[in-house]
Design a protein around this motif. Structure first.
Motif, PDB file in Angstrom:
ATOM      1  N   VAL A 133     -58.330 -46.088  -5.919  1.00  9.76           N
ATOM      2  CA  VAL A 133     -58.640 -45.073  -6.926  1.00  9.76           C
ATOM      3  C   VAL A 133     -58.899 -43.762  -6.200  1.00  9.76           C
ATOM      4  CG1 VAL A 133     -60.174 -44.403  -8.803  1.00  9.76           C
ATOM      5  CG2 VAL A 133     -59.581 -46.813  -8.487  1.00  9.76           C
ATOM      6  N   MET A 134     -58.237 -42.702  -6.659  1.00 11.19           N
ATOM      7  CA  MET A 134     -58.353 -41.395  -6.030  1.00 11.19           C
ATOM      8  C   MET A 134     -58.918 -40.399  -7.039  1.00 11.19           C
ATOM      9  SD  MET A 134     -55.447 -43.190  -5.030  1.00 11.19           S
ATOM     10  CE  MET A 134     -54.229 -42.614  -6.152  1.00 11.19           C
ATOM     11  N   GLY A 135     -59.563 -39.364  -6.513  1.00 12.16           N
ATOM     12  CA  GLY A 135     -60.099 -38.292  -7.345  1.00 12.16           C
ATOM     13  C   GLY A 135     -61.605 -38.271  -7.269  1.00 12.16           C
ATOM     14  N   ASP A 136     -62.160 -37.095  -7.486  1.00  8.44           N
ATOM     15  CA  ASP A 136     -63.606 -37.000  -7.378  1.00  8.44           C
ATOM     16  C   ASP A 136     -64.259 -36.193  -8.494  1.00  8.44           C
ATOM     17  OD1 ASP A 136     -62.773 -34.482  -6.688  1.00  8.44           O
ATOM     18  OD2 ASP A 136     -63.614 -34.493  -4.692  1.00  8.44           O
ATOM     19  N   VAL A 138     -62.885 -37.026 -14.166  1.00  6.60           N
ATOM     20  CA  VAL A 138     -62.142 -36.812 -15.402  1.00  6.60           C
ATOM     21  C   VAL A 138     -60.639 -36.941 -15.166  1.00  6.60           C
ATOM     22  CG1 VAL A 138     -61.665 -35.187 -17.273  1.00  6.60           C
ATOM     23  CG2 VAL A 138     -63.958 -35.313 -16.292  1.00  6.60           C
ATOM     24  N   HIS A 139     -60.144 -36.343 -14.094  1.00  2.00           N
ATOM     25  CA  HIS A 139     -58.730 -36.405 -13.723  1.00  2.00           C
ATOM     26  C   HIS A 139     -58.639 -37.232 -12.452  1.00  2.00           C
ATOM     27  CE1 HIS A 139     -59.243 -32.691 -16.043  1.00  2.00           C
ATOM     28  NE2 HIS A 139     -58.084 -33.036 -16.573  1.00  2.00           N
ATOM     29  N   ARG A 144     -49.463 -50.338 -19.451  1.00  2.00           N
ATOM     30  CA  ARG A 144     -50.235 -50.778 -20.624  1.00  2.00           C
ATOM     31  C   ARG A 144     -51.294 -51.797 -20.219  1.00  2.00           C
ATOM     32  NH1 ARG A 144     -45.234 -51.189 -24.864  1.00  2.00           N
ATOM     33  NH2 ARG A 144     -45.212 -48.975 -25.402  1.00  2.00           N
ATOM     34  N   MET A 145     -50.950 -52.670 -19.283  1.00  3.15           N
ATOM     35  CA  MET A 145     -51.920 -53.649 -18.798  1.00  3.15           C
ATOM     36  C   MET A 145     -53.098 -52.952 -18.121  1.00  3.15           C
ATOM     37  SD  MET A 145     -49.288 -56.530 -17.287  1.00  3.15           S
ATOM     38  CE  MET A 145     -50.568 -57.632 -16.658  1.00  3.15           C
ATOM     39  N   VAL A 146     -52.799 -51.922 -17.348  1.00  5.75           N
ATOM     40  CA  VAL A 146     -53.860 -51.173 -16.674  1.00  5.75           C
ATOM     41  C   VAL A 146     -54.736 -50.454 -17.697  1.00  5.75           C
ATOM     42  CG1 VAL A 146     -54.375 -49.248 -15.115  1.00  5.75           C
ATOM     43  CG2 VAL A 146     -52.610 -50.924 -14.504  1.00  5.75           C
ATOM     44  N   TYR A 147     -54.119 -49.797 -18.666  1.00  2.00           N
ATOM     45  CA  TYR A 147     -54.900 -49.094 -19.683  1.00  2.00           C
ATOM     46  C   TYR A 147     -55.768 -50.073 -20.479  1.00  2.00           C
ATOM     47  CZ  TYR A 147     -52.145 -44.935 -18.677  1.00  2.00           C
ATOM     48  OH  TYR A 147     -51.562 -43.866 -18.044  1.00  2.00           O
ATOM     49  N   GLY A 206     -62.830 -40.603 -25.109  1.00  2.00           N
ATOM     50  CA  GLY A 206     -62.763 -41.367 -23.869  1.00  2.00           C
ATOM     51  C   GLY A 206     -63.491 -40.682 -22.728  1.00  2.00           C
ATOM     52  N   GLU A 207     -64.007 -41.477 -21.816  1.00  2.00           N
ATOM     53  CA  GLU A 207     -64.711 -40.946 -20.657  1.00  2.00           C
ATOM     54  C   GLU A 207     -63.753 -40.409 -19.599  1.00  2.00           C
ATOM     55  OE1 GLU A 207     -67.813 -43.575 -19.142  1.00  2.00           O
ATOM     56  OE2 GLU A 207     -67.705 -44.634 -21.054  1.00  2.00           O
ATOM     57  N   LEU A 208     -62.532 -40.893 -19.604  1.00  2.00           N
ATOM     58  CA  LEU A 208     -61.544 -40.514 -18.604  1.00  2.00           C
ATOM     59  C   LEU A 208     -60.410 -39.771 -19.301  1.00  2.00           C
ATOM     60  CD1 LEU A 208     -60.781 -40.856 -15.608  1.00  2.00           C
ATOM     61  CD2 LEU A 208     -59.686 -43.005 -16.229  1.00  2.00           C
ATOM     62  N   HIS A 209     -60.204 -38.531 -18.925  1.00  2.00           N
ATOM     63  CA  HIS A 209     -59.198 -37.697 -19.598  1.00  2.00           C
ATOM     64  C   HIS A 209     -57.783 -38.007 -19.113  1.00  2.00           C
ATOM     65  CE1 HIS A 209     -57.237 -34.287 -21.393  1.00  2.00           C
ATOM     66  NE2 HIS A 209     -56.810 -33.907 -20.214  1.00  2.00           N
ATOM     67  N   ALA A 210     -57.601 -38.150 -17.797  1.00  2.00           N
ATOM     68  CA  ALA A 210     -56.258 -38.354 -17.244  1.00  2.00           C
ATOM     69  C   ALA A 210     -56.314 -39.303 -16.051  1.00  2.00           C
ATOM     70  CB  ALA A 210     -55.664 -37.022 -16.811  1.00  2.00           C
ATOM     71  N   LEU A 211     -55.312 -40.171 -15.985  1.00  2.00           N
ATOM     72  CA  LEU A 211     -55.203 -41.100 -14.866  1.00  2.00           C
ATOM     73  C   LEU A 211     -53.759 -41.119 -14.401  1.00  2.00           C
ATOM     74  CD1 LEU A 211     -56.641 -43.284 -13.139  1.00  2.00           C
ATOM     75  CD2 LEU A 211     -55.831 -44.954 -14.797  1.00  2.00           C
ATOM     76  N   GLN A 212     -53.516 -40.544 -13.236  1.00  2.00           N
ATOM     77  CA  GLN A 212     -52.179 -40.591 -12.634  1.00  2.00           C
ATOM     78  C   GLN A 212     -52.058 -42.007 -12.071  1.00  2.00           C
ATOM     79  OE1 GLN A 212     -51.328 -40.727  -9.043  1.00  2.00           O
ATOM     80  NE2 GLN A 212     -49.226 -40.867  -9.727  1.00  2.00           N
TER      81      GLN A 212
END
Length: 78
Positions: A23-26, A29-30, A50-53, A65-71
């Motif tokens: 998992v990357m990002g700090d 949110v993104h 879809r499985m990940v979501y 949602g708590e998470l706005h974007a997930l690359q």
């Protein structure tokens, strides 16, 4: 409310216990995630994502949602 990388990883690890997960990002949110899992075998990329979501248990659901974007990068574990 933002999510920490460790929270995202914990949810993914629950759904894919033998997967390679990064998992990357700090900013909480993104974020980005790479998931390499045996469970993806025979599934196309859309089905894998879809499985990940689904594993995120609603954390990306619309404006609430708590998470706005997930690359997201997914692959089948060999």
């Amino acid at each position: 409310m933002a999510m920490e990388a460790s929270q995202i990883e914990a949810l993914l690890r629950e759904a894919f216990p033998t997967a390679e997960i990064e998992v990357m990002g700090d900013d909480g949110v993104h974020m980005g995630a790479k998931v390499v899992a045996e469970e993806f075998k025979g599934k196309n990329r859309v089905a894998q994502q879809r499985m990940v979501y689904a594993a995120l248990k609603g954390k990306m659901d619309g404006s609430n949602g708590e998470l706005h974007a997930l690359q997201l990068t997914t692959a089948v574990k060999e």
